[in-house]
Design an enzyme around this catalytic site. Structure first.
Site, short mmCIF file in Angstrom:
data_model
loop_
_atom_site.label_atom_id
_atom_site.label_comp_id
_atom_site.label_asym_id
_atom_site.label_seq_id
_atom_site.Cartn_x
_atom_site.Cartn_y
_atom_site.Cartn_z
N TYR A 51 1.00 -1.46 0.18
CA TYR A 51 -0.22 -0.04 -0.25
C TYR A 51 1.01 1.03 -0.27
O TYR A 51 1.95 1.19 0.37
CB TYR A 51 -1.21 0.21 1.04
CG TYR A 51 -2.14 -0.87 1.57
CD1 TYR A 51 -3.03 -1.48 0.38
CD2 TYR A 51 -1.42 -1.92 2.26
CE1 TYR A 51 -4.16 -2.16 0.75
CE2 TYR A 51 -3.27 -2.91 2.23
CZ TYR A 51 -4.11 -2.89 1.59
OH TYR A 51 -5.41 -2.99 1.77
N GLU A 97 -5.10 -2.02 9.22
CA GLU A 97 -4.59 -1.99 10.25
C GLU A 97 -3.57 -0.98 10.47
O GLU A 97 -2.68 -0.60 11.59
CB GLU A 97 -4.01 -3.54 10.98
CG GLU A 97 -4.78 -4.50 11.02
CD GLU A 97 -5.21 -4.79 9.55
OE1 GLU A 97 -6.11 -4.78 9.54
OE2 GLU A 97 -4.24 -5.79 9.60
N ASN A 155 -9.41 0.67 -2.18
CA ASN A 155 -9.62 -0.86 -1.41
C ASN A 155 -10.04 -0.84 -0.37
O ASN A 155 -11.26 -0.61 0.18
CB ASN A 155 -8.25 -0.37 0.15
CG ASN A 155 -7.41 -1.80 0.54
OD1 ASN A 155 -7.22 -2.62 0.13
ND2 ASN A 155 -8.91 -2.28 1.82
N GLU A 156 -10.79 -1.94 -0.50
CA GLU A 156 -11.90 -3.13 -0.46
C GLU A 156 -13.39 -2.34 -0.34
O GLU A 156 -14.09 -2.14 0.93
CB GLU A 156 -12.15 -4.03 0.72
CG GLU A 156 -11.20 -4.99 1.06
CD GLU A 156 -11.46 -5.36 1.73
OE1 GLU A 156 -10.90 -6.06 3.16
OE2 GLU A 156 -11.34 -7.08 2.04
N GLU A 232 -5.69 -10.88 -1.40
CA GLU A 232 -5.09 -10.76 -0.12
C GLU A 232 -5.61 -12.09 0.33
O GLU A 232 -7.24 -12.74 0.47
CB GLU A 232 -6.21 -9.68 0.35
CG GLU A 232 -5.59 -8.02 0.33
CD GLU A 232 -5.75 -7.46 1.44
OE1 GLU A 232 -6.71 -7.76 2.57
OE2 GLU A 232 -6.23 -6.35 1.54
N TYR A 305 2.01 -10.88 12.63
CA TYR A 305 0.50 -10.97 11.16
C TYR A 305 0.82 -11.92 11.38
O TYR A 305 -0.19 -13.80 10.36
CB TYR A 305 1.14 -10.61 9.89
CG TYR A 305 -0.43 -10.43 8.96
CD1 TYR A 305 -0.83 -9.56 10.15
CD2 TYR A 305 -1.36 -11.33 8.91
CE1 TYR A 305 -2.21 -9.09 9.56
CE2 TYR A 305 -2.32 -11.29 8.32
CZ TYR A 305 -2.69 -10.07 8.62
OH TYR A 305 -4.46 -9.62 7.72
C1 GLA Z 1 -8.47 -6.42 4.72
C2 GLA Z 1 -7.59 -4.53 4.12
C3 GLA Z 1 -6.55 -4.88 4.68
C4 GLA Z 1 -6.56 -5.54 5.99
C5 GLA Z 1 -7.06 -7.32 6.31
C6 GLA Z 1 -6.97 -7.77 7.17
O1 GLA Z 1 -8.41 -7.52 3.73
O2 GLA Z 1 -7.88 -5.07 2.80
O3 GLA Z 1 -6.05 -3.74 4.30
O4 GLA Z 1 -6.66 -4.44 7.08
O5 GLA Z 1 -8.40 -6.55 5.86
O6 GLA Z 1 -5.56 -7.81 8.24
#
Ligand code: GLA
Length: 619
Positions: A51, A97, A155-156, A232, A305
């Protein structure tokens, strides 16, 4: 160049599978970027994903920095040298996060901006950021001979909203500034998320951690032909303070990775190397419905992680299990695996004075007078603590003192004497306060953890953003003093070496260079350490002026803070051996801000302790 057709990805025209690993340059000391990228390549991946956090680069309002730890081009250049393509995910919202999902705290100052929507005020800010970022990015793009093969849009987004005008704006903002490599979206493997986050004509990818066949089948409904990508694939998980350290069984995760790759999909391991939430950068979650509900969960300093490459560069059992799986689908690099980075020998730091926070206010920030207590954002402050002071008249019988709109924990003093603490996760709670006939001075020190980075409650303001009440009366007439703690050089240490009561700074010295001098007895080579605060409660720790992050020995899970080799004096990492200028030994300064009870000593250890383990959630 990376492209795709009906059959899958192509790289420079040849069929290609993206096998990528997440590694965020902003979570690794720049002196270790190359080491970590080499480890990543050794895992067998062909791509690194990162990112770009807007708030990390924006060091002053409207000014972006791309040097030192923010040298995105330098990081991408090293990736290329290591034989890796790069995927860049510039948000502007990144989740991750990371404090406020990468957005600058100043966006919360007026409390009205509709974040992550087509609100023109928000879009104007995004455009300003992209005006700074994209020119940095362009020379790095594969279309211009650089290593960046793909760029993600937002993002998402589908986990948050469904504003198609906003998605179109982000796509357009990248395009019109010259981004001409593959662009894609990444969303949860659910219908609503794919619908809310996708951009017509752009590659859709999915984020998930398990059941790859089922998730890819969902993705196929939206990416109806061409490559399927787990953008991801969550191979571990992060930790909040007060929880256990999440781990995921290496063999089980490797088996799911195998299933994913066997299906022909491309993958990005999230994370391949997690790193550390140094400084104030850890984000938070919030399980409540409204900002002032209980449910605030700050993320820990370690972002290990449970990744294949550990926080301190360890090649873990998961690394070996994944490498074996990846080796079934692609040729592994032949180079020998890098050894564990060296570690400092254990030692104990020597106490060198303390000073109470309330005795140091004048060197830490200047007060602003206003009727109401001012939030951190109104004060133009991104992170740190805020000190509030007011006078209350008396006499008054005991009534509860309450804070409405608290981010995140208040330490309350009456005439300099601690009254107690209030926490945002106990929103109804008050501290009984009686005031004598002469009245009293009320001091409130508010400590903030990271801003929420995920979900609907992103507008997570800090300090006191509503009001302080005594009984039914709102207390007005405040001095609000920002304490960003960016510079501790002028702290008025107590000359007599005694310990200050209440929230206090404590100073320690640690000689890592010479056993004779009572130090940890290291030979002077650059090496990592792990700092432990046994018996301490909760606060912040700086090593040689660098804020390693929050510690919370009392809540856990992590009991040590990772202190990477380039931060230590001596050992010649930066040629600054003997930086204390006295005897050429390697004297390091540790400053601890303890908010409650200090312990006796600070320990340098040669092993991390991330706390008791628990299985990562199935996601
Ligand atoms: C999502 C987000 C990431 C991160 C993950 C959990 O997929 O896109 O940036 O926050 O969750 O670690």
């Amino acid at each position: 160049m990376l492209s795709y057709d009906e059959t899958g990805f192509r790289r420079d025209g040849a069929p290609h599978r993206v096998i990528s690993g997440g590694l965020h340059y902003f979570r690794v000391h720049p002196g270790l970027w190359e080491d970590r990228l080499r480890r990543l390549r050794a895992l067998g991946v062909n791509t690194v994903d990162t990112y770009v956090p807007w708030n990390f680069h924006e060091t002053a309002p409207g000014r972006a920095d791309f040097t030192g730890p923010r040298d995105l081009a330098g990081f991408c250049g090293l990736a290329r040298e290591c034989g890796l393509d790069v995927i860049v995910r510039p948000g502007p919202y990144i989740c991750a996060e990371w404090e406020f999902g990468g957005l600058p705290a100043r966006l919360l100052a007026d409390g009205e901006m509709r974040l992550r929507t087509a609100d023109p005020r928000y879009l104007a800010e995004v455009d300003g950021w992209f005006d700074a970022l994209v020119p940095e990015l362009l020379p790095l793009l594969a279309s211009r001979g650089g290593p960046v093969v793909a760029v993600q849009i937002e993002n998402e987004y589908g986990s948050f909203g469904n504003d198609s005008a906003y998605r179109a704006h982000i796509e357009e903002a990248l395009l019109t500034r010259g981004v001409d490599v593959l662009m894609f979206t990444a969303d949860g493997a659910e219908d609503a998320m794919q619908q809310g986050g996708g951009v017509a004509g752009r590659l859709a990818t999915a984020t998930f951690g398990s059941r790859p066949k089922e998730r890819l089948a969902t993705l196929r409904r939206y990416q109806t032909s061409g490559p399927l990508t787990a953008m991801e694939f969550w191979i571990g998980w992060f930790d909040h303070w007060g929880e256990q350290h999440h781990v995921r069984d290496p063999e089980e995760a490797a088996a799911e990775l195998d299933e994913l790759l066997a299906s022909g999909a491309s993958v990005n391991l999230y994370m391949a190397h997690g790193g550390t939430n140094f400084g104030w950068w850890a984000g938070a979650n919030h399980t409540g419905q409204r900002p002032f509900d209980a449910g605030y969960q700050p993320t820990a300093t370690s972002y290990d992680y449970d990744a294949p490459i550990g926080e301190a560069g360890e090649l873990t059992p998961k690394f070996h299990a994944f490498r074996e799986v990846i080796g079934r689908y692609t040729a592994l690099p032949r180079d020998p695996l890098p050894p564990l980075p060296p570690r400092l020998a254990p030692g104990t730091a020597a106490g060198a004075g303390s000073v109470a926070l309330l005795d140091a206010l004048d060197v830490l920030g200047a007060p602003v007078a206003d009727s109401a207590p001012l939030s951190m954002e109104r004060l133009g402050q991104a992170h740190g603590l805020v000190h509030y002071r007011t006078r209350i008249t008396g006499p008054r019988p005991a009534m509860p003192l309450r804070i409405d709109g608290l981010g995140d924990r208040a330490h309350v003093f009456v005439d300099g004497v601690p009254l107690g603490t209030l926490d945002r996760n106990a929103p109804g709670e008050g501290l009984p306060l009686a005031v004598g006939p002469d009245g009293a001075v009320l001091d409130i020190v508010v400590r903030a953890w990271g801003r929420v980075n995920y979900g609907p409650l992103l507008d997570d303001r800090k300090g006191i953003w509503r009001a302080v009440h005594h009984g039914h009366q709102q207390l007005l007439g405040w001095e609000s003093r920002p304490l960003p703690l960016d510079d501790l050089a002028r702290l008025p240490w107590r000359a007599d070496g005694s310990r200050a009561p209440g929230p206090s700074f404590h100073r320690f010295r640690l000689d890592t260079g010479s056993a004779d001098a009572g130090g940890a007895g290291n030979a002077g080579a650059p090496a990592d350490g792990f700092l432990a605060l046994p018996g301490w409660t909760s606060g912040l720790l700086w090593l040689n002026g660098f804020l390693l992050g929050h510690y919370d020995t009392a809540r856990g899970p992590q009991q040590t803070l990772y202190a990477p080799s380039p931060l230590w004096r001596g050992g010649g990492a930066d040629g600054d051996s003997g930086a204390d200028g006295r005897d050429g030994s390697a004297c390091n300064e540790i400053v601890v801000l303890e908010m409650a009870e200090p312990g006796e000593r600070v320990e340098l250890r040669d092993e991390p302790d991330l706390g008791p383990r628990a299985a990562a959630p199935e996601v």
